[in-house]
Enzyme design. Sequence first.
Site, PDB file in Angstrom:
ATOM      1  CB  ALA A  65      -0.975   0.029   1.323  1.00 10.89           C
ATOM      2  N   GLY A 109       0.770  -5.163   0.840  1.00 10.60           N
ATOM      3  CA  GLY A 109      -0.299  -4.942   0.212  1.00 10.60           C
ATOM      4  C   GLY A 109      -0.458  -5.648  -1.210  1.00 10.60           C
ATOM      5  CD  GLU A 112      -1.831  -7.966   3.294  1.00 11.64           C
ATOM      6  OE1 GLU A 112      -1.721  -6.726   3.043  1.00 11.64           O
ATOM      7  OE2 GLU A 112      -2.462  -8.150   4.218  1.00 11.64           O
ATOM      8  CD  GLU A 132       2.175  -5.348   5.461  1.00 13.53           C
ATOM      9  OE1 GLU A 132       3.062  -6.405   5.675  1.00 13.53           O
ATOM     10  OE2 GLU A 132       1.277  -5.579   4.696  1.00 13.53           O
TER      11      GLU A 132
HETATM   12  N1  DAK Z   1       4.537   3.250  -0.619  1.00 14.73           N
HETATM   13  C1  DAK Z   1       5.067   4.708  -1.267  1.00 14.73           C
HETATM   14  N2  DAK Z   1       6.197   4.601  -1.807  1.00 14.73           N
HETATM   15  C2  DAK Z   1       6.982   3.563  -2.269  1.00 14.73           C
HETATM   16  C3  DAK Z   1       6.419   2.143  -1.569  1.00 14.73           C
HETATM   17  C4  DAK Z   1       5.384   2.163  -0.704  1.00 14.73           C
HETATM   18  N3  DAK Z   1       5.173   1.133  -0.177  1.00 14.73           N
HETATM   19  N4  DAK Z   1       7.433   1.383  -1.937  1.00 14.73           N
HETATM   20  C5  DAK Z   1       8.591   2.101  -2.723  1.00 14.73           C
HETATM   21  N5  DAK Z   1       8.084   3.427  -2.668  1.00 14.73           N
HETATM   22  C6  DAK Z   1       8.577   4.566  -3.400  1.00 14.73           C
HETATM   23  C7  DAK Z   1       9.977   5.065  -2.794  1.00 14.73           C
HETATM   24  O1  DAK Z   1       9.664   5.896  -1.804  1.00 14.73           O
HETATM   25  C8  DAK Z   1      10.650   5.818  -3.769  1.00 14.73           C
HETATM   26  O2  DAK Z   1      10.017   6.913  -4.266  1.00 14.73           O
HETATM   27  P1  DAK Z   1      10.924   8.319  -4.378  1.00 14.73           P
HETATM   28  O3  DAK Z   1      11.667   8.268  -3.088  1.00 14.73           O
HETATM   29  O4  DAK Z   1      11.899   7.950  -5.540  1.00 14.73           O
HETATM   30  O5  DAK Z   1       9.909   9.373  -4.502  1.00 14.73           O
HETATM   31  C9  DAK Z   1      10.317   4.762  -5.028  1.00 14.73           C
HETATM   32  O6  DAK Z   1       9.289   3.915  -4.699  1.00 14.73           O
HETATM   33  C10 DAK Z   1      11.635   3.817  -5.245  1.00 14.73           C
HETATM   34  O7  DAK Z   1      11.619   2.901  -3.954  1.00 14.73           O
HETATM   35  P2  DAK Z   1      13.103   2.855  -3.241  1.00 14.73           P
HETATM   36  O8  DAK Z   1      14.071   3.959  -3.715  1.00 14.73           O
HETATM   37  O9  DAK Z   1      12.892   2.517  -1.656  1.00 14.73           O
HETATM   38  O10 DAK Z   1      13.857   1.581  -4.037  1.00 14.73           O
HETATM   39  P3  DAK Z   1      14.877   0.553  -3.704  1.00 14.73           P
HETATM   40  O11 DAK Z   1      15.151  -0.419  -4.826  1.00 14.73           O
HETATM   41  O12 DAK Z   1      15.813   1.194  -2.910  1.00 14.73           O
HETATM   42  O13 DAK Z   1      13.700  -0.402  -2.658  1.00 14.73           O
HETATM   43  C11 DAK Z   1      11.948  -1.460  -1.664  1.00 14.73           C
HETATM   44  C12 DAK Z   1      12.831  -1.181  -2.874  1.00 14.73           C
HETATM   45  C13 DAK Z   1      10.601  -2.200  -2.191  1.00 14.73           C
HETATM   46  C14 DAK Z   1      12.709  -2.568  -0.594  1.00 14.73           C
HETATM   47  C15 DAK Z   1      11.522  -0.310  -0.727  1.00 14.73           C
HETATM   48  O14 DAK Z   1      11.043   0.701  -1.674  1.00 14.73           O
HETATM   49  C16 DAK Z   1      10.716  -0.765   0.395  1.00 14.73           C
HETATM   50  O15 DAK Z   1      10.930  -1.196   1.558  1.00 14.73           O
HETATM   51  N6  DAK Z   1       9.537  -0.192   0.079  1.00 14.73           N
HETATM   52  C17 DAK Z   1       8.216  -0.403   1.110  1.00 14.73           C
HETATM   53  C18 DAK Z   1       7.907  -1.657   1.339  1.00 14.73           C
HETATM   54  C19 DAK Z   1       6.769  -1.900   2.330  1.00 14.73           C
HETATM   55  O16 DAK Z   1       6.924  -1.542   3.545  1.00 14.73           O
HETATM   56  N7  DAK Z   1       5.585  -2.242   2.120  1.00 14.73           N
HETATM   57  C20 DAK Z   1       4.402  -2.586   2.868  1.00 14.73           C
HETATM   58  C21 DAK Z   1       3.640  -1.371   3.214  1.00 14.73           C
HETATM   59  S1  DAK Z   1       2.348  -1.505   4.187  1.00 14.73           S
HETATM   60  C22 DAK Z   1      -5.500  -2.301   3.956  1.00 14.73           C
HETATM   61  C23 DAK Z   1      -4.984  -2.277   2.663  1.00 14.73           C
HETATM   62  C24 DAK Z   1      -3.681  -2.615   2.594  1.00 14.73           C
HETATM   63  C25 DAK Z   1      -2.824  -2.597   3.639  1.00 14.73           C
HETATM   64  C26 DAK Z   1      -3.087  -2.529   4.857  1.00 14.73           C
HETATM   65  C27 DAK Z   1      -4.538  -2.356   5.072  1.00 14.73           C
HETATM   66  N8  DAK Z   1      -6.921  -2.081   4.314  1.00 14.73           N
HETATM   67  C28 DAK Z   1      -7.848  -1.824   3.104  1.00 14.73           C
HETATM   68  C29 DAK Z   1      -7.349  -2.230   5.584  1.00 14.73           C
HETATM   69  C30 DAK Z   1      -1.379  -2.891   3.282  1.00 14.73           C
HETATM   70  C31 DAK Z   1      -0.146  -2.109   3.912  1.00 14.73           C
HETATM   71  C32 DAK Z   1       0.993  -2.095   3.271  1.00 14.73           C
HETATM   72  O17 DAK Z   1       1.186  -2.753   2.153  1.00 14.73           O
END
Ligand code: DAK
Length: 258
Positions: A65, A109, A112, A132
């Site tokens: 997400a 997400g 998921e 998360e």
């Molecule tokens: N959200 C927003 N931006 C993101 C992102 C994300 N999840 N993942 C990557 N980006 C963005 C980065 O901020 C960066 O943008 P700029 O800084 O260039 O503007 C760009 O994408 C490239 O990312 P990185 O520079 O970080 O790239 P790397 O290759 O160095 O790293 C990475 C890739 C995938 C390891 C890293 O980006 C990362 O850790 N991303 C976050 C992964 C994460 O924590 N995902 C879980 C998010 S929580 C629900 C519905 C859904 C959910 C919950 C409830 N309901 C309906 C109740 C879901 C929750 C989640 O998914």
Amino acid sequence: MAFETITVETRGHVGVITLDRPEALNALNAALIVELATAVRRFDDDSGVGSIVIIGSEKAFAAGADIKEMAERTYPQASLDDFMGGDWLAVSRARKPVIAAVSGYALGGGCELAMMCDIILATESARFGLPEITLGVIPGVGGTQRLVRAVGKAKAMEMILSGRFMTAEEAERAGLVSRIIPDAELLDEAVKVGEKIADMSLPAVILAKASVERAFETTLEEGLNYERAVFYSLFATDDQKEGMAAFVEKRQARFRDR
Ligand code: DAK
């Protein structure tokens, strides 16, 4: 409706949805979720389509997400808004089979979403994770429930509690991924699987999917009863007559979805 965060096309009888926010590794923001739900529902209702493929980019299926969009949410907002409502559930509610074609990151997400699909095909570069916990929360759209059913408690607990990612190879061994496909062939192979499914009798496909899903919802005895009732009901279709006649006559069946 023109889409801005996804692209949509039909290949033969397969609806293909490509997640298209490369600047954010296909992070699932509200706009994308609404568009994805719209496209899935449209294909599900389209009698010319027999299955659906969801694919991202080579680097990311979806990195979760959109954290930037979520960061400022408050508890009352999250609960009262129902956090994007039913659109997050559109894929899991599709009656036609949905195939996730995963390359690169499928996190949070994104993982998921892949697990809501019926089949996951992945390239070697695919990485599955529910990180998360590193953000101070837990999976919120099925992760704690679907991952444990897919890979068992030990791996699910480790991934959910520590945020560890799984490689494609590990995910295939654990049963999360159906098959690993060479990078360049991912979309074609996913469409090929989708086309194969679309060639079958749609009533049988929909009921086969529903029967497998039952296995996660009920006891073995109830599941077996459901399967048997569905099996008998399919003898009311023209497609059953066609399928069995084609076998006897040593020819290809031509199903008409009735
Ligand atoms: N959200 C927003 N931006 C993101 C992102 C994300 N999840 N993942 C990557 N980006 C963005 C980065 O901020 C960066 O943008 P700029 O800084 O260039 O503007 C760009 O994408 C490239 O990312 P990185 O520079 O970080 O790239 P790397 O290759 O160095 O790293 C990475 C890739 C995938 C390891 C890293 O980006 C990362 O850790 N991303 C976050 C992964 C994460 O924590 N995902 C879980 C998010 S929580 C629900 C519905 C859904 C959910 C919950 C409830 N309901 C309906 C109740 C879901 C929750 C989640 O998914």
